[in-house]
Enzyme design. Structure first.
Site, PDB file in Angstrom:
ATOM      1  N   PHE A  54       0.839  -1.196   0.000  1.00  0.00           N
ATOM      2  CA  PHE A  54       0.000   0.000   0.000  1.00  0.00           C
ATOM      3  C   PHE A  54       0.878   1.251   0.000  1.00  0.00           C
ATOM      4  O   PHE A  54       1.776   1.386   0.833  1.00  0.00           O
ATOM      5  CB  PHE A  54      -0.911  -0.012   1.234  1.00  0.00           C
ATOM      6  N   SER A 122       3.614  -6.690   2.579  1.00  0.00           N
ATOM      7  CA  SER A 122       2.659  -5.874   3.317  1.00  0.00           C
ATOM      8  C   SER A 122       1.244  -6.082   2.785  1.00  0.00           C
ATOM      9  O   SER A 122       0.731  -7.196   2.807  1.00  0.00           O
ATOM     10  CB  SER A 122       3.082  -4.407   3.243  1.00  0.00           C
ATOM     11  N   ASP A 223       9.583  -3.900  12.790  1.00  0.00           N
ATOM     12  CA  ASP A 223       8.705  -3.417  11.723  1.00  0.00           C
ATOM     13  C   ASP A 223       7.865  -2.285  12.292  1.00  0.00           C
ATOM     14  O   ASP A 223       7.081  -2.483  13.228  1.00  0.00           O
ATOM     15  CB  ASP A 223       7.820  -4.567  11.239  1.00  0.00           C
ATOM     16  N   HIS A 253      10.352  -2.682   7.757  1.00  0.00           N
ATOM     17  CA  HIS A 253       9.174  -3.195   7.055  1.00  0.00           C
ATOM     18  C   HIS A 253       9.449  -3.574   5.597  1.00  0.00           C
ATOM     19  O   HIS A 253       9.086  -4.666   5.148  1.00  0.00           O
ATOM     20  CB  HIS A 253       8.046  -2.169   7.108  1.00  0.00           C
TER      21      HIS A 253
END
Length: 278
Positions: A54, A122, A223, A253
């Site tokens: 995203f 993710s 993360d 992340h």
């Protein structure tokens, strides 16, 4: 070439590596493609579909895709709708549009390859779990890097109201420990779009028992975007009896661009070879 063109039309030229790349390879926001080379994979055409996260872009997945392509796997890293433009544009897109964009790519890969493996970072991890649940009959394996299907953050409960009051929050992109690396994501996080993502988590979790393919799960120790809520739900929810968790001790992340990226590249290449061997 539009990123939603058929896969066979997206291979514009052969590079010095012998890989066929998208015409706009130098543009970090464009899709990446590479043709399968069965002469390197025992005569089988193996496809790998990778999804970025995203507010991110194919730039976060391209080194991973290039590594897999060098092994002879056909690779597709599509640019998701609303990405590679502006965060305001992303705020006009929703979860189902991202699923609908990946689904025909997977369908064509299935039609033109002997086996297909999925991978995602993710939100991309959530998207490939959705595809794996919907197409369990032919997905050979699933590779997850810090996937997001839940959160412990309490402020998400306010999103149904906040998204009408403020358009965005500060960026979640570029959570990378390694210096000098850029994910090329947005500088803001659009609230309407992320609320759509979060709304999709509950039905996805309900359908995780349909995921039967082998899974390799890469998880960063530190993360700052995806907390620890997702991992136990995914491990407990899927029906797969072949789940391998690989810790990433030196990455944040966006681990596909971070210090442990080579671990992801090497272990995923081994995983693809194993799950497509039969």
């Amino acid at each position: 070439m539009p990123v939603d063109a058929p896969l066979h039309r997206r291979f514009a030229r052969r590079s010095h590596h012998g890989l066929r790349h998208n015409r706009a390879m130098t543009d970090v926001n464009t899709a990446f493609s590479a043709e399968a080379r069965p002469e390197l994979t025992g005569g089988k055409r193996i496809g790998v579909l990778l999804s970025h996260g995203f507010t991110g872009s194919p730039a976060s997945m391209r080194p991973w895709g290039e590594h897999l392509a060098a092994q002879g796997y056909g690779v597709a890293v599509p640019l998701l709708p609303g990405h590679g433009t502006t965060w305001q544009d992303l705020n006009r897109h929703v979860w189902q549009q991202w699923v609908d964009h990946l689904d025909p790519v997977l369908e064509e890969m299935h039609a033109t390859h002997d086996a297909v493996v999925l991978g995602g970072l993710s939100m991309g991890g959530a998207l490939v779990l959705r595809l794996a649940a919907d197409h369990a009959d032919y997905v050979a394996g699933v590779m997850l890097v810090n996937p997001a299907v839940a959160t412990k953050r309490l402020d998400v409960r306010l999103l149904p109201v906040l998204k009408h009051l403020v358009p965005s929050f500060p960026a979640i992109a570029n959570d990378i420990k390694k210096e000098g690396v850029d994910e090329h994501g947005y500088t803001r996080t659009p609230l309407k779009a992320i609320h759509s993502l979060i709304q999709a988590w509950r039905p996805l979790l309900a359908d995780l028992p349909s995921v039967t393919a082998p899974i390799i799960y890469f998880r960063s120790a530190d993360d700052h975007v995806v907390d620890e809520a997702s991992q136990p739900l995914i491990e407990a929810g899927v029906s797969s009896t072949d789940v391998t968790v690989v810790p990433l001790p030196d990455s944040y992340h966006v681990a596909t661009l971070d210090n442990d990226a080579q671990t992801i590249f090497d272990r995923s290449a081994e995983f693809v070879a194993r799950v497509t061997a039969g």
